[in-house]
Motif scaffolding. Structure first.
Motif, short mmCIF file in Angstrom:
data_model
loop_
_atom_site.label_atom_id
_atom_site.label_comp_id
_atom_site.label_asym_id
_atom_site.label_seq_id
_atom_site.Cartn_x
_atom_site.Cartn_y
_atom_site.Cartn_z
N ALA A 1 24.58 -43.37 -16.25
CA ALA A 1 23.84 -43.97 -15.13
C ALA A 1 23.14 -45.27 -15.52
CB ALA A 1 22.82 -42.98 -14.57
N ASP B 1 29.44 -31.24 -17.67
CA ASP B 1 29.90 -31.16 -16.28
C ASP B 1 29.73 -32.54 -15.63
OD1 ASP B 1 27.21 -31.44 -15.60
OD2 ASP B 1 26.90 -29.29 -15.36
N GLN B 2 30.18 -32.64 -14.38
CA GLN B 2 30.17 -33.95 -13.70
C GLN B 2 28.76 -34.54 -13.62
OE1 GLN B 2 32.09 -36.43 -12.53
NE2 GLN B 2 33.71 -35.35 -13.62
N ASP B 3 27.80 -33.66 -13.40
CA ASP B 3 26.42 -34.13 -13.28
C ASP B 3 25.93 -34.73 -14.61
OD1 ASP B 3 24.05 -34.38 -11.72
OD2 ASP B 3 23.18 -32.84 -13.03
N GLN B 4 26.24 -34.04 -15.70
CA GLN B 4 25.84 -34.56 -17.02
C GLN B 4 26.53 -35.89 -17.31
OE1 GLN B 4 26.93 -30.82 -19.01
NE2 GLN B 4 24.95 -30.91 -20.06
N THR C 1 27.65 -38.08 -15.09
CA THR C 1 27.09 -39.13 -14.24
C THR C 1 25.75 -39.60 -14.79
OG1 THR C 1 28.18 -38.13 -12.35
CG2 THR C 1 26.44 -39.69 -11.86
N ARG C 2 24.91 -38.64 -15.22
CA ARG C 2 23.59 -39.02 -15.73
C ARG C 2 23.71 -39.79 -17.05
NH1 ARG C 2 20.74 -34.55 -16.88
NH2 ARG C 2 22.04 -33.04 -15.83
N LEU D 1 34.13 -42.53 -14.99
CA LEU D 1 33.78 -41.10 -14.97
C LEU D 1 34.98 -40.26 -15.43
CD1 LEU D 1 31.75 -41.05 -11.64
CD2 LEU D 1 30.86 -41.10 -13.98
#
Ligand code: FES
Ligand code: FES
Length: 163
Positions: free
Chosen positions: A134, A125-128, A130-131, A147
């Motif tokens: 990072a 997902d987007q959070d994964q 982004t992390r 992204l």
């Protein structure tokens, strides 16, 4: 005084290597200066920029922070092992298609972080996403395209697996 050396064996991009190296050199120095694989970049040299990211036993790591001796017995992938000539890896294709490459200095590290992410999380997902990137600094793209490229790479890898 004779420099202390250490003998290590490891696989890199599918090739088995046995080398004797100065004990204190970094994995980055081994990869670039001893093995001549210049795709892995040196930016900060202190673990801040991600330009030197390689994949060791499936995990993205900063090669500048590892001793080369720590690669003994490990499986290493650098950007040279991703595609084969014109036969690009889906992650490389996604970065090209989404215009996520400008000067390109950060790109090998980003490709390797993305590759590692998609090995452990094929449908991130987007959070994964982004992390996962990072730790990879880019001075050019503004990150949106990067992204998008990682999300696109996930779709391409799934399609390839299901083909
Ligand atoms: Fe390794 Fe910057 S060169 S993190
Ligand atoms: Fe230039 Fe990322 S494309 S630093």
């Amino acid at each position: 005084m004779k420099k202390h050396t250490v003998a290590i064996q490891f696989s890199i991009n599918g090739d088995e290597k046995s080398v004797e190296i100065p004990a204190g050199i970094s994995a980055l120095t081994l990869i670039r200066d001893v093995l001549g694989l210049m795709g892995t970049k040196e930016g900060c040299g202190i673990g801040e920029c991600g330009a030197c990211t390689i994949v060791v036993d499936g995990k993205a790591v900063n090669a500048c922070l590892m001793f080369a001796a720590q690669l003994d017995g490990r499986r290493v992938l650098t950007v040279e092992g991703l595609g084969h000539g014109d036969d690009l890896d889906p992650v490389q294709e996604a970065f090209l298609d989404k215009n996520a490459v400008q000067c390109g200095f950060c790109t090998p590290g980003l490709l390797m972080s993305t590759h590692a992410l998609l090995q452990s999380s094929p449908d991130p997902d987007q959070d994964q996403i982004t992390r996962a990137v990072a730790g990879n600094l880019c001075r050019c793209t503004g990150y949106r395209a990067i992204l998008d490229a990682v999300a696109d790479a996930a779709k391409r890898c799934q399609k390839k697996r299901n083909a």
